[in-house]
Design a protein around this motif. Structure first.
Motif, PDB file in Angstrom:
ATOM      1  N   ALA A 169      41.306 -35.904 -31.793  1.00  0.00           N
ATOM      2  CA  ALA A 169      41.669 -37.321 -31.695  1.00  0.00           C
ATOM      3  C   ALA A 169      42.518 -37.746 -32.895  1.00  0.00           C
ATOM      4  CB  ALA A 169      40.397 -38.169 -31.621  1.00  0.00           C
TER       5      ALA A 169
ATOM      6  N   GLY B 286      43.470 -39.371 -36.191  1.00  0.00           N
ATOM      7  CA  GLY B 286      42.631 -39.752 -37.322  1.00  0.00           C
ATOM      8  C   GLY B 286      41.497 -38.786 -37.618  1.00  0.00           C
ATOM      9  N   ALA B 287      41.371 -37.722 -36.820  1.00  0.00           N
ATOM     10  CA  ALA B 287      40.279 -36.762 -37.014  1.00  0.00           C
ATOM     11  C   ALA B 287      40.471 -35.938 -38.295  1.00  0.00           C
ATOM     12  CB  ALA B 287      40.166 -35.830 -35.808  1.00  0.00           C
ATOM     13  N   GLY B 288      41.713 -35.946 -38.794  1.00  0.00           N
ATOM     14  CA  GLY B 288      41.990 -35.195 -40.019  1.00  0.00           C
ATOM     15  C   GLY B 288      42.769 -33.920 -39.767  1.00  0.00           C
ATOM     16  N   LYS B 289      43.467 -33.850 -38.634  1.00  0.00           N
ATOM     17  CA  LYS B 289      44.214 -32.638 -38.276  1.00  0.00           C
ATOM     18  C   LYS B 289      45.274 -32.292 -39.320  1.00  0.00           C
ATOM     19  CE  LYS B 289      45.487 -34.413 -34.374  1.00  0.00           C
ATOM     20  NZ  LYS B 289      44.719 -35.659 -34.467  1.00  0.00           N
ATOM     21  N   SER B 290      46.098 -33.287 -39.678  1.00  0.00           N
ATOM     22  CA  SER B 290      47.188 -33.010 -40.630  1.00  0.00           C
ATOM     23  C   SER B 290      46.629 -32.569 -41.976  1.00  0.00           C
ATOM     24  CB  SER B 290      48.065 -34.253 -40.817  1.00  0.00           C
ATOM     25  OG  SER B 290      48.674 -34.605 -39.599  1.00  0.00           O
ATOM     26  N   THR B 291      45.576 -33.245 -42.430  1.00  0.00           N
ATOM     27  CA  THR B 291      44.960 -32.898 -43.713  1.00  0.00           C
ATOM     28  C   THR B 291      44.412 -31.477 -43.650  1.00  0.00           C
ATOM     29  OG1 THR B 291      44.241 -35.217 -43.699  1.00  0.00           O
ATOM     30  CG2 THR B 291      43.436 -33.843 -45.498  1.00  0.00           C
TER      31      THR B 291
ATOM     32  N   ARG C 260      51.826 -37.267 -45.552  1.00  0.00           N
ATOM     33  CA  ARG C 260      50.469 -36.762 -45.747  1.00  0.00           C
ATOM     34  C   ARG C 260      50.460 -35.283 -46.064  1.00  0.00           C
ATOM     35  NH1 ARG C 260      48.366 -39.448 -40.751  1.00  0.00           N
ATOM     36  NH2 ARG C 260      48.646 -41.573 -41.438  1.00  0.00           N
TER      37      ARG C 260
ATOM     38  N   GLU D  42      50.220 -28.650 -34.653  1.00  0.00           N
ATOM     39  CA  GLU D  42      49.325 -29.803 -34.576  1.00  0.00           C
ATOM     40  C   GLU D  42      49.749 -30.718 -33.433  1.00  0.00           C
ATOM     41  OE1 GLU D  42      49.245 -32.471 -37.993  1.00  0.00           O
ATOM     42  OE2 GLU D  42      48.362 -34.033 -36.742  1.00  0.00           O
TER      43      GLU D  42
ATOM     44  N   ASN E 130      35.128 -31.770 -38.884  1.00  0.00           N
ATOM     45  CA  ASN E 130      35.752 -32.263 -40.112  1.00  0.00           C
ATOM     46  C   ASN E 130      35.047 -33.542 -40.557  1.00  0.00           C
ATOM     47  OD1 ASN E 130      37.709 -32.166 -42.216  1.00  0.00           O
ATOM     48  ND2 ASN E 130      38.865 -33.774 -41.151  1.00  0.00           N
ATOM     49  N   LYS E 131      35.339 -33.984 -41.759  1.00  0.00           N
ATOM     50  CA  LYS E 131      34.669 -35.146 -42.373  1.00  0.00           C
ATOM     51  C   LYS E 131      33.173 -34.882 -42.439  1.00  0.00           C
ATOM     52  CE  LYS E 131      38.376 -38.184 -40.846  1.00  0.00           C
ATOM     53  NZ  LYS E 131      38.855 -39.538 -40.612  1.00  0.00           N
TER      54      LYS E 131
ATOM     55  N   ASP F 246      31.533 -34.674 -44.856  1.00  0.00           N
ATOM     56  CA  ASP F 246      30.922 -35.500 -45.907  1.00  0.00           C
ATOM     57  C   ASP F 246      30.297 -36.762 -45.307  1.00  0.00           C
ATOM     58  OD1 ASP F 246      33.653 -36.054 -45.246  1.00  0.00           O
ATOM     59  OD2 ASP F 246      33.847 -37.359 -46.991  1.00  0.00           O
TER      60      ASP F 246
ATOM     61  N   ILE G  80      35.564 -30.363 -45.103  1.00  0.00           N
ATOM     62  CA  ILE G  80      35.961 -31.654 -45.681  1.00  0.00           C
ATOM     63  C   ILE G  80      37.423 -31.435 -46.055  1.00  0.00           C
ATOM     64  CG2 ILE G  80      35.533 -33.368 -47.483  1.00  0.00           C
ATOM     65  CD1 ILE G  80      32.679 -32.165 -47.738  1.00  0.00           C
ATOM     66  N   ALA G  81      38.293 -31.828 -45.134  1.00  0.00           N
ATOM     67  CA  ALA G  81      39.712 -31.466 -45.290  1.00  0.00           C
ATOM     68  C   ALA G  81      40.308 -32.078 -46.553  1.00  0.00           C
ATOM     69  CB  ALA G  81      40.500 -31.899 -44.059  1.00  0.00           C
ATOM     70  N   THR G  82      39.806 -33.246 -46.938  1.00  0.00           N
ATOM     71  CA  THR G  82      40.370 -33.923 -48.109  1.00  0.00           C
ATOM     72  C   THR G  82      40.132 -33.131 -49.397  1.00  0.00           C
ATOM     73  OG1 THR G  82      38.414 -35.323 -47.831  1.00  0.00           O
ATOM     74  CG2 THR G  82      40.538 -36.337 -47.387  1.00  0.00           C
TER      75      THR G  82
HETATM   76  N1  LIG Z   1      36.068 -38.697 -45.675  1.00  0.00           N
HETATM   77  C1  LIG Z   1      36.961 -37.830 -45.194  1.00  0.00           C
HETATM   78  N2  LIG Z   1      38.178 -38.276 -44.835  1.00  0.00           N
HETATM   79  C2  LIG Z   1      39.068 -37.390 -44.327  1.00  0.00           C
HETATM   80  C3  LIG Z   1      38.730 -36.013 -44.172  1.00  0.00           C
HETATM   81  N3  LIG Z   1      39.808 -35.379 -43.622  1.00  0.00           N
HETATM   82  C4  LIG Z   1      40.764 -36.317 -43.465  1.00  0.00           C
HETATM   83  N4  LIG Z   1      40.320 -37.532 -43.883  1.00  0.00           N
HETATM   84  C5  LIG Z   1      41.090 -38.796 -43.866  1.00  0.00           C
HETATM   85  O1  LIG Z   1      41.246 -39.211 -42.523  1.00  0.00           O
HETATM   86  C6  LIG Z   1      42.496 -39.881 -42.362  1.00  0.00           C
HETATM   87  C7  LIG Z   1      43.265 -39.279 -41.190  1.00  0.00           C
HETATM   88  O2  LIG Z   1      43.669 -37.957 -41.547  1.00  0.00           O
HETATM   89  P1  LIG Z   1      44.890 -37.214 -40.824  1.00  0.00           P
HETATM   90  O3  LIG Z   1      44.923 -35.858 -41.387  1.00  0.00           O
HETATM   91  O4  LIG Z   1      46.140 -38.001 -40.889  1.00  0.00           O
HETATM   92  O5  LIG Z   1      44.381 -37.206 -39.322  1.00  0.00           O
HETATM   93  P2  LIG Z   1      45.169 -36.780 -37.970  1.00  0.00           P
HETATM   94  O6  LIG Z   1      45.634 -38.038 -37.312  1.00  0.00           O
HETATM   95  O7  LIG Z   1      44.150 -36.097 -37.141  1.00  0.00           O
HETATM   96  O8  LIG Z   1      46.289 -35.893 -38.363  1.00  0.00           O
HETATM   97  C8  LIG Z   1      43.228 -39.780 -43.685  1.00  0.00           C
HETATM   98  O9  LIG Z   1      43.046 -40.994 -44.382  1.00  0.00           O
HETATM   99  C9  LIG Z   1      42.518 -38.637 -44.376  1.00  0.00           C
HETATM  100  O10 LIG Z   1      42.562 -38.753 -45.776  1.00  0.00           O
HETATM  101  C10 LIG Z   1      37.417 -35.581 -44.573  1.00  0.00           C
HETATM  102  O11 LIG Z   1      37.046 -34.413 -44.443  1.00  0.00           O
HETATM  103  N5  LIG Z   1      36.575 -36.536 -45.052  1.00  0.00           N
END
Ligand SMILES: Nc1nc2c(ncn2[C@@H]2O[C@H](COP(=O)(O)OP(=O)(O)O)[C@@H](O)[C@H]2O)c(=O)[nH]1
Ligand SMILES: [Mg+2]
Length: 315
Positions: A56, A58-63, A101, A147, A194-195, A197, A230-232
Protein backbone atom coordinates in the motif's frame (compact mmCIF):
# COMPACT_ATOMS: atom_id res chain seq x y z
CA UNK A 1 23.79 12.38 -27.44
CA UNK A 2 23.31 10.38 -30.62
CA UNK A 3 24.43 6.77 -30.52
CA UNK A 4 24.46 4.45 -33.50
CA UNK A 5 22.82 1.05 -33.05
CA UNK A 6 26.23 -0.57 -32.73
CA UNK A 7 27.31 2.00 -30.13
CA UNK A 8 24.16 1.21 -28.15
CA UNK A 9 24.82 -2.53 -28.33
CA UNK A 10 28.46 -2.12 -27.30
CA UNK A 11 27.57 0.37 -24.58
CA UNK A 12 25.08 -2.04 -23.02
CA UNK A 13 27.67 -4.82 -23.13
CA UNK A 14 30.07 -2.53 -21.22
CA UNK A 15 27.34 -1.51 -18.76
CA UNK A 16 27.73 2.15 -19.75
CA UNK A 17 25.06 4.00 -17.75
CA UNK A 18 24.62 6.80 -20.28
CA UNK A 19 23.83 4.21 -22.93
CA UNK A 20 21.52 2.36 -20.56
CA UNK A 21 19.58 5.58 -19.90
CA UNK A 22 19.44 6.42 -23.60
CA UNK A 23 18.19 3.01 -24.68
CA UNK A 24 15.51 2.90 -21.98
CA UNK A 25 14.29 6.29 -23.20
CA UNK A 26 14.26 5.13 -26.83
CA UNK A 27 12.30 2.01 -25.83
CA UNK A 28 9.94 4.09 -23.71
CA UNK A 29 9.24 6.39 -26.66
CA UNK A 30 8.60 3.42 -28.93
CA UNK A 31 11.42 4.35 -31.32
CA UNK A 32 11.58 1.42 -33.79
CA UNK A 33 15.37 1.01 -33.73
CA UNK A 34 15.24 0.36 -29.98
CA UNK A 35 13.69 -2.98 -30.88
CA UNK A 36 16.55 -3.93 -33.16
CA UNK A 37 19.02 -3.12 -30.41
CA UNK A 38 16.98 -5.06 -27.85
CA UNK A 39 17.01 -8.08 -30.12
CA UNK A 40 20.77 -7.91 -30.36
CA UNK A 41 21.27 -7.67 -26.59
CA UNK A 42 18.73 -10.35 -25.64
CA UNK A 43 21.31 -13.17 -25.47
CA UNK A 44 23.04 -11.23 -22.68
CA UNK A 45 19.92 -11.28 -20.48
CA UNK A 46 18.72 -13.84 -17.95
CA UNK A 47 21.41 -13.29 -15.34
CA UNK A 48 19.81 -10.54 -13.27
CA UNK A 49 17.46 -11.28 -10.42
CA UNK A 50 14.32 -9.15 -10.59
CA UNK A 51 12.69 -8.28 -7.28
CA UNK A 52 9.22 -6.74 -7.27
CA UNK A 53 8.32 -4.69 -4.21
CA UNK A 54 4.67 -3.99 -3.71
CA UNK A 55 2.38 -2.79 -0.94
CA UNK A 56 0.00 0.00 0.00
CA UNK A 57 1.07 3.63 -0.45
CA UNK A 58 3.00 4.76 2.62
CA UNK A 59 3.94 1.22 3.68
CA UNK A 60 7.60 2.18 3.37
CA UNK A 61 8.45 0.57 0.02
CA UNK A 62 10.79 3.33 -1.17
CA UNK A 63 12.56 3.50 2.19
CA UNK A 64 12.96 -0.27 2.21
CA UNK A 65 14.15 -0.45 -1.40
CA UNK A 66 16.78 2.14 -0.55
CA UNK A 67 18.03 0.00 2.36
CA UNK A 68 17.97 -3.21 0.34
CA UNK A 69 19.93 -1.56 -2.46
CA UNK A 70 22.57 -0.38 -0.02
CA UNK A 71 22.79 -3.80 1.60
CA UNK A 72 23.33 -5.45 -1.77
CA UNK A 73 25.88 -2.80 -2.71
CA UNK A 74 27.77 -3.56 0.47
CA UNK A 75 27.82 -7.20 -0.65
CA UNK A 76 29.38 -6.20 -3.94
CA UNK A 77 26.31 -6.46 -6.17
CA UNK A 78 25.34 -4.08 -8.96
CA UNK A 79 21.86 -2.76 -8.22
CA UNK A 80 19.25 -0.93 -10.28
CA UNK A 81 15.97 0.48 -9.02
CA UNK A 82 12.89 1.08 -11.15
CA UNK A 83 10.21 3.13 -9.44
CA UNK A 84 6.92 2.58 -11.20
CA UNK A 85 4.06 4.84 -10.32
CA UNK A 86 0.79 4.04 -12.01
CA UNK A 87 -0.96 7.01 -10.45
CA UNK A 88 1.00 9.88 -11.89
CA UNK A 89 2.03 9.43 -15.48
CA UNK A 90 2.08 13.17 -16.16
CA UNK A 91 2.45 15.27 -13.04
CA UNK A 92 5.76 13.83 -11.95
CA UNK A 93 4.85 14.74 -8.37
CA UNK A 94 5.08 11.29 -6.89
CA UNK A 95 8.16 10.53 -8.94
CA UNK A 96 9.97 13.55 -7.56
CA UNK A 97 8.87 12.54 -4.07
CA UNK A 98 10.43 9.14 -4.53
CA UNK A 99 13.62 10.64 -5.90
CA UNK A 100 13.96 12.82 -2.83
CA UNK A 101 13.23 10.00 -0.41
CA UNK A 102 15.72 7.76 -2.11
CA UNK A 103 18.43 10.36 -1.71
CA UNK A 104 20.68 8.02 0.25
CA UNK A 105 20.84 5.77 -2.72
CA UNK A 106 21.18 8.55 -5.25
CA UNK A 107 24.42 9.60 -3.57
CA UNK A 108 25.85 6.24 -4.55
CA UNK A 109 26.54 6.47 -8.29
CA UNK A 110 26.89 2.72 -8.54
CA UNK A 111 23.17 2.33 -7.93
CA UNK A 112 21.09 3.15 -10.96
CA UNK A 113 17.68 4.67 -10.26
CA UNK A 114 14.98 5.38 -12.79
CA UNK A 115 11.37 6.42 -12.47
CA UNK A 116 8.99 4.86 -14.95
CA UNK A 117 5.50 6.02 -15.72
CA UNK A 118 3.07 3.21 -16.41
CA UNK A 119 1.80 4.11 -19.79
CA UNK A 120 0.66 0.59 -20.37
CA UNK A 121 -2.60 0.69 -22.27
CA UNK A 122 -3.77 -2.38 -20.38
CA UNK A 123 -2.91 -1.06 -16.95
CA UNK A 124 -0.33 -2.49 -14.66
CA UNK A 125 3.30 -2.56 -15.57
CA UNK A 126 3.90 -1.08 -18.97
CA UNK A 127 5.90 -2.63 -21.73
CA UNK A 128 8.38 0.17 -21.09
CA UNK A 129 9.09 -1.33 -17.68
CA UNK A 130 9.60 -4.78 -19.17
CA UNK A 131 11.98 -3.23 -21.70
CA UNK A 132 13.87 -1.40 -18.96
CA UNK A 133 14.26 -4.63 -16.98
CA UNK A 134 15.66 -6.38 -20.02
CA UNK A 135 18.08 -3.55 -20.81
CA UNK A 136 19.36 -3.40 -17.22
CA UNK A 137 19.75 -7.18 -17.20
CA UNK A 138 21.82 -7.07 -20.39
CA UNK A 139 23.91 -4.23 -18.94
CA UNK A 140 25.07 -6.52 -16.16
CA UNK A 141 23.03 -5.49 -13.14
CA UNK A 142 22.81 -8.32 -10.63
CA UNK A 143 19.64 -7.07 -9.00
CA UNK A 144 16.79 -5.06 -10.40
CA UNK A 145 14.36 -3.78 -7.78
CA UNK A 146 10.97 -2.72 -9.11
CA UNK A 147 8.78 -0.70 -6.77
CA UNK A 148 5.08 -0.52 -7.60
CA UNK A 149 2.19 0.89 -5.66
CA UNK A 150 0.08 -2.05 -4.67
CA UNK A 151 -3.15 -1.21 -6.35
CA UNK A 152 -4.80 -4.06 -8.18
CA UNK A 153 -3.39 -4.74 -11.58
CA UNK A 154 0.16 -3.56 -10.96
CA UNK A 155 0.38 -5.94 -8.05
CA UNK A 156 -0.61 -8.93 -10.12
CA UNK A 157 1.61 -7.77 -12.95
CA UNK A 158 4.69 -7.53 -10.83
CA UNK A 159 4.35 -11.23 -10.04
CA UNK A 160 4.31 -12.08 -13.70
CA UNK A 161 7.42 -10.01 -14.26
CA UNK A 162 9.55 -10.41 -11.15
CA UNK A 163 11.51 -13.45 -10.03
CA UNK A 164 10.83 -12.64 -6.41
CA UNK A 165 7.83 -10.73 -5.13
CA UNK A 166 8.12 -8.84 -1.83
CA UNK A 167 4.88 -7.72 -0.24
CA UNK A 168 5.33 -4.94 2.29
CA UNK A 169 2.78 -4.84 5.09
CA UNK A 170 2.41 -2.52 8.06
CA UNK A 171 1.05 -3.50 11.47
CA UNK A 172 -2.25 -2.26 12.74
CA UNK A 173 -4.35 -1.78 9.65
CA UNK A 174 -6.66 -4.78 9.93
CA UNK A 175 -4.11 -6.48 7.77
CA UNK A 176 -5.14 -10.11 7.86
CA UNK A 177 -8.46 -9.31 6.24
CA UNK A 178 -6.71 -7.08 3.73
CA UNK A 179 -4.33 -9.87 2.84
CA UNK A 180 -7.07 -12.37 2.13
CA UNK A 181 -9.15 -9.88 0.20
CA UNK A 182 -6.34 -8.68 -2.01
CA UNK A 183 -5.18 -12.21 -2.83
CA UNK A 184 -1.77 -11.20 -1.57
CA UNK A 185 -1.19 -14.58 -0.02
CA UNK A 186 -0.85 -16.14 -3.43
CA UNK A 187 1.57 -13.61 -4.86
CA UNK A 188 4.12 -13.07 -2.08
CA UNK A 189 7.39 -14.98 -2.01
CA UNK A 190 8.47 -12.90 0.95
CA UNK A 191 6.37 -10.92 3.35
CA UNK A 192 8.02 -7.90 4.89
CA UNK A 193 6.41 -6.57 8.03
CA UNK A 194 7.76 -3.04 7.87
CA UNK A 195 7.41 -0.40 10.62
CA UNK A 196 8.09 -3.20 13.08
CA UNK A 197 8.82 -0.42 15.58
CA UNK A 198 5.07 0.09 15.74
CA UNK A 199 2.62 -1.75 17.88
CA UNK A 200 0.94 -4.78 16.32
CA UNK A 201 3.92 -6.35 14.56
CA UNK A 202 3.65 -9.52 16.68
CA UNK A 203 -0.03 -9.85 15.94
CA UNK A 204 0.44 -9.41 12.21
CA UNK A 205 3.33 -11.87 12.22
CA UNK A 206 1.18 -14.47 13.98
CA UNK A 207 -1.79 -13.90 11.66
CA UNK A 208 0.43 -14.27 8.63
CA UNK A 209 1.88 -17.50 9.93
CA UNK A 210 -1.58 -18.92 10.49
CA UNK A 211 -2.76 -17.83 7.05
CA UNK A 212 0.28 -19.38 5.41
CA UNK A 213 -0.14 -22.65 7.30
CA UNK A 214 -3.63 -22.91 5.82
CA UNK A 215 -2.29 -22.71 2.29
CA UNK A 216 -1.79 -26.07 0.64
CA UNK A 217 1.68 -27.45 1.04
CA UNK A 218 3.48 -29.12 -1.82
CA UNK A 219 6.84 -30.84 -1.87
CA UNK A 220 8.31 -28.65 -4.57
CA UNK A 221 6.57 -25.52 -3.38
CA UNK A 222 8.26 -22.36 -2.14
CA UNK A 223 7.23 -21.59 1.43
CA UNK A 224 6.83 -17.81 1.67
CA UNK A 225 9.10 -16.22 4.27
CA UNK A 226 8.11 -13.61 6.80
CA UNK A 227 10.62 -10.96 7.82
CA UNK A 228 10.40 -7.83 9.95
CA UNK A 229 12.04 -4.54 9.14
CA UNK A 230 12.35 -0.97 10.34
CA UNK A 231 13.19 0.54 6.98
CA UNK A 232 13.99 3.95 8.45
CA UNK A 233 16.93 2.49 10.40
CA UNK A 234 17.75 -0.38 8.07
CA UNK A 235 17.01 -3.00 10.70
CA UNK A 236 16.12 -6.34 9.12
CA UNK A 237 17.28 -5.38 5.62
CA UNK A 238 20.01 -8.03 5.78
CA UNK A 239 17.44 -10.71 6.54
CA UNK A 240 15.30 -9.68 3.58
CA UNK A 241 18.34 -9.81 1.33
CA UNK A 242 19.16 -13.30 2.65
CA UNK A 243 15.56 -14.36 2.01
CA UNK A 244 15.69 -13.11 -1.57
CA UNK A 245 18.96 -14.97 -2.01
CA UNK A 246 17.33 -18.24 -0.88
CA UNK A 247 14.42 -17.67 -3.21
CA UNK A 248 16.80 -16.92 -6.06
CA UNK A 249 18.55 -20.24 -5.47
CA UNK A 250 15.20 -22.02 -5.38
CA UNK A 251 14.26 -20.45 -8.72
CA UNK A 252 17.51 -21.55 -10.30
CA UNK A 253 17.52 -25.07 -8.89
CA UNK A 254 13.93 -26.34 -8.85
CA UNK A 255 11.49 -27.44 -11.50
CA UNK A 256 8.90 -25.03 -10.11
CA UNK A 257 11.42 -22.23 -10.28
CA UNK A 258 12.05 -22.95 -13.94
CA UNK A 259 8.30 -22.95 -14.52
CA UNK A 260 8.15 -19.51 -12.97
CA UNK A 261 10.84 -18.17 -15.29
CA UNK A 262 9.09 -19.73 -18.30
CA UNK A 263 5.89 -18.03 -17.13
CA UNK A 264 7.66 -14.67 -17.01
CA UNK A 265 8.90 -15.07 -20.58
CA UNK A 266 5.48 -16.17 -21.78
CA UNK A 267 3.95 -13.12 -20.14
CA UNK A 268 6.51 -10.87 -21.82
CA UNK A 269 5.83 -12.38 -25.23
CA UNK A 270 2.08 -11.96 -24.79
CA UNK A 271 2.54 -8.32 -23.72
CA UNK A 272 4.63 -7.71 -26.81
CA UNK A 273 2.20 -9.57 -29.04
CA UNK A 274 -0.65 -7.44 -27.73
CA UNK A 275 1.24 -4.29 -28.49
CA UNK A 276 2.55 -5.31 -31.91
CA UNK A 277 -0.81 -6.69 -33.02
CA UNK A 278 -2.55 -3.50 -32.05
CA UNK A 279 0.07 -1.38 -33.74
CA UNK A 280 -0.04 -3.39 -36.97
CA UNK A 281 -3.82 -3.59 -37.05
CA UNK A 282 -4.33 0.11 -36.58
CA UNK A 283 -1.39 1.58 -38.45
CA UNK A 284 -3.06 1.49 -41.87
CA UNK A 285 -6.62 1.67 -40.65
CA UNK A 286 -6.97 4.88 -38.69
CA UNK A 287 -9.57 6.17 -41.17
CA UNK A 288 -11.54 2.95 -41.04
CA UNK A 289 -11.49 3.12 -37.23
CA UNK A 290 -12.88 6.66 -37.33
CA UNK A 291 -15.61 5.61 -39.71
CA UNK A 292 -16.52 2.59 -37.56
CA UNK A 293 -16.69 4.74 -34.44
CA UNK A 294 -19.12 7.05 -36.24
CA UNK A 295 -21.12 4.05 -37.48
CA UNK A 296 -21.31 2.62 -33.97
CA UNK A 297 -22.47 6.00 -32.70
CA UNK A 298 -25.31 5.87 -35.22
CA UNK A 299 -25.94 2.26 -34.16
CA UNK A 300 -25.43 1.12 -37.75
CA UNK A 301 -22.58 -1.15 -36.68
CA UNK A 302 -21.86 -2.85 -33.37
CA UNK A 303 -18.39 -2.87 -31.75
CA UNK A 304 -17.92 -6.63 -32.33
CA UNK A 305 -18.48 -6.24 -36.06
CA UNK A 306 -16.21 -3.21 -36.01
CA UNK A 307 -13.41 -5.37 -34.58
CA UNK A 308 -14.00 -8.02 -37.25
CA UNK A 309 -13.75 -5.36 -39.95
CA UNK A 310 -10.54 -4.02 -38.47
CA UNK A 311 -9.03 -7.47 -38.34
CA UNK A 312 -10.03 -8.37 -41.88
CA UNK A 313 -7.03 -8.19 -44.22
CA UNK A 314 -7.02 -5.00 -46.27
CA UNK A 315 -7.60 -5.49 -49.97
N1 LIG B 1 8.11 4.40 11.98
C1 LIG B 1 8.52 3.97 10.79
N2 LIG B 1 8.31 4.75 9.71
C2 LIG B 1 8.70 4.29 8.50
C3 LIG B 1 9.33 3.02 8.36
N3 LIG B 1 9.60 2.82 7.03
C4 LIG B 1 9.17 3.93 6.39
N4 LIG B 1 8.62 4.82 7.27
C5 LIG B 1 8.05 6.14 6.93
O1 LIG B 1 6.84 5.94 6.23
C6 LIG B 1 6.65 6.99 5.28
C7 LIG B 1 6.35 6.40 3.91
O2 LIG B 1 7.53 5.75 3.43
P1 LIG B 1 7.77 5.47 1.87
O3 LIG B 1 9.02 4.71 1.79
O4 LIG B 1 7.68 6.70 1.06
O5 LIG B 1 6.51 4.56 1.54
P2 LIG B 1 5.97 4.03 0.10
O6 LIG B 1 4.84 4.93 -0.30
O7 LIG B 1 5.49 2.66 0.36
O8 LIG B 1 7.11 4.08 -0.85
C8 LIG B 1 7.90 7.85 5.31
O9 LIG B 1 7.64 8.98 6.11
C9 LIG B 1 8.92 6.94 5.96
O10 LIG B 1 9.91 7.66 6.66
C10 LIG B 1 9.54 2.23 9.54
O11 LIG B 1 10.05 1.10 9.50
N5 LIG B 1 9.09 2.74 10.72
MG1 LIG C 1 7.35 4.96 -2.81
Amino acid sequence: MNFSDQELIDGIARGDLRVVARLITLAENGVPRARAVQRAIFPRTGKAHVVGVTGAPGAGKSTLVDQLARTWRARGKKVAILAVDPTSPFSGGAILGDRIRMNHTSEDPSIYIRSMATRGSLGGLSKATLDAIQILDAAGFDLILVETVGVGQAEVDIVRTADTCLVVLVPGMGDSVQIIKAGILEIADLFVINKADREGADLLHRDLRILLSLAEAGTDRWEPLITRTIATTGEGAGEVVDGVQSHSEWIRNSARGKEKRLGILEHNIIQLLTEVTLERTLSSKRDLLKKLVADCYERKVDPYSAVEQLLAPSI
